[in-house]
Design a protein around this motif. Structure first.
Motif, PDB file in Angstrom:
ATOM      1  N   VAL A 150      23.449  72.604 -20.019  1.00  0.00           N
ATOM      2  CA  VAL A 150      23.868  71.552 -19.110  1.00  0.00           C
ATOM      3  C   VAL A 150      22.771  70.561 -19.095  1.00  0.00           C
ATOM      4  N   GLN A 177      32.353  68.525 -17.067  1.00  0.00           N
ATOM      5  CA  GLN A 177      32.364  69.684 -17.920  1.00  0.00           C
ATOM      6  C   GLN A 177      33.597  69.445 -18.450  1.00  0.00           C
ATOM      7  N   THR A 213      27.143  76.804 -13.452  1.00  0.00           N
ATOM      8  CA  THR A 213      27.273  75.415 -14.147  1.00  0.00           C
ATOM      9  C   THR A 213      27.327  74.159 -13.141  1.00  0.00           C
TER      10      THR A 213
END
Length: 348
Positions: free
Chosen positions: A110, A131, A143
């Motif tokens: 990420v 995302q 995430t």
């Protein structure tokens, strides 16, 4: 030939509950660089983006997988000098490895993806960072936790999800407010209305429909396929197979008939239907032609009554839609569940 509705770009709306304001219609930039045939000339596309912004279409959508990478570079060049006039959205998490789509949502990925996108776009901050697809191997909380850090560091302003299920959206939103969910929503893709749209509205999350014109089918009908380049990936989509296309012709014919009565084009009718879903909905139709851009803008001026909305919906429902959205539905919201947070073993 139906007379096009005139253009109006005064409308803006708030996406989500955190303060992001965008143009009511955005511009999807994918087709300028990828998937819909060969990349288009940079200068032509930069001019198109500039024209869109001058007309009030300031919500620009790209992704690191478009190209890959080249679309972000293109958009970055286009917004040079006008950064303060646009709302910039890009995405991470999906990439091709040995011809196969891989999805990544681990913290290191990420962060690295965000840093790379910032460089390609040549900006200090991304307005809306999605995302792109959900990594089924990584708890969504992990995430979003890394994305939250990027918000705190000023590298992104708002967090989004794309092709996420209702339960995934809820879990993500519990970690940090989700500003927008991007999903395929059009007259021939309405399955998101059952769970995902109500969940977004319950949580105050904005909705960004991609492919609101059914990847061009709701604009041109079956003849669209005749003009596609050999490497246009729509040729491999189930709805565009010869067998399904023949059956789906009825949908376009009925939209064309209603559009003629409304004195607008079929694409304007289909796009107006999406706009009429609510003031939390900002569709991002893509195009590489000024003529199509102007036609899309004109959809903002098409007014539909509740009775007309029902007529449009009934005409499509009764015809039926044949074929899945993708040849492999594995990376859509239907398969976006992630492991529980308790199962995560962080890398040290």
């Amino acid at each position: 030939m139906a007379q096009f509705a005139t253009a109006s770009t005064e409308r803006r709306l708030h996406l989500g509950s955190q303060g992001l304001e965008v143009s009511a219609q955005g511009l999807g930039c994918m087709g300028m660089s990828a998937f819909y045939g060969p990349p288009k000339p940079d200068q032509e596309m930069i001019s198109l983006i500039h024209y869109a912004v001058s007309k009030g279409i300031t919500f620009l959508d790209t992704s690191d997988i478009y190209g890959p990478f080249t679309n972000e570079v293109l958009v970055g060049k286009a917004i040079k000098g006008i950064r303060d006039k646009v709302q910039l959205a890009t995405k991470f998490g999906a990439r091709f490895e040995d011809g196969k789509l891989e999805v990544h949502g681990d913290p290191a990925y990420v962060r690295a993806a965000c840093e790379a996108s910032l460089k390609r776009l040549d900006v200090e901050c991304i307005d809306l960072y999605y995302q792109h697809r959900i990594d089924q191997k990584v708890p969504i909380e992990v995430t979003i936790g890394e994305l939250k850090k990027l918000v705190e560091e000023g590298k992104i302003k708002y967090i989004g999800l794309s092709e996420a299920s209702a339960s995934t959206i809820r879990r993500a939103h519990a970690v940090h407010p989700i500003t927008a969910v991007q999903l395929e929503w059009s007259l021939w893709s309405r399955d998101v209305e059952e769970e995902i749209i109500p969940t977004c509205r319950e949580l105050g999350i904005g909705i960004v429909p991609y492919s609101p014109l059914g990847r061009g089918f709701l604009s041109a009908g079956a003849k669209l396929i005749e003009n596609l380049a050999d490497d246009d990936f729509r040729k491999d989509m189930p709805r565009f197979s010869a067998e399904n296309l023949e059956k789906n012709k009825v949908i376009f014919e009925r939209i064309l008939e209603i559009a003629s009565k409304k004195r607008c084009s079929p694409s304007q009718l289909a796009l107006a239907w999406v706009h009429h879903q609510g003031n939390d909905v900002a569709p991002i139709p893509g195009t590489t032609k000024v003529k199509n851009l102007e036609e899309n803008i004109g959809a903002l001026s098409v007014e539909l009554t509740p009775l007309e909305m029902k007529e449009i919906e009934d005409s499509v429902c009764s015809a039926g839609v044949f074929g899945d959205r993708y040849s492999d539905m594995g990376s859509t919201w239907m398969n976006s569940e992630t492991p529980p947070l308790s199962s995560w073993q962080p890398v040290v």
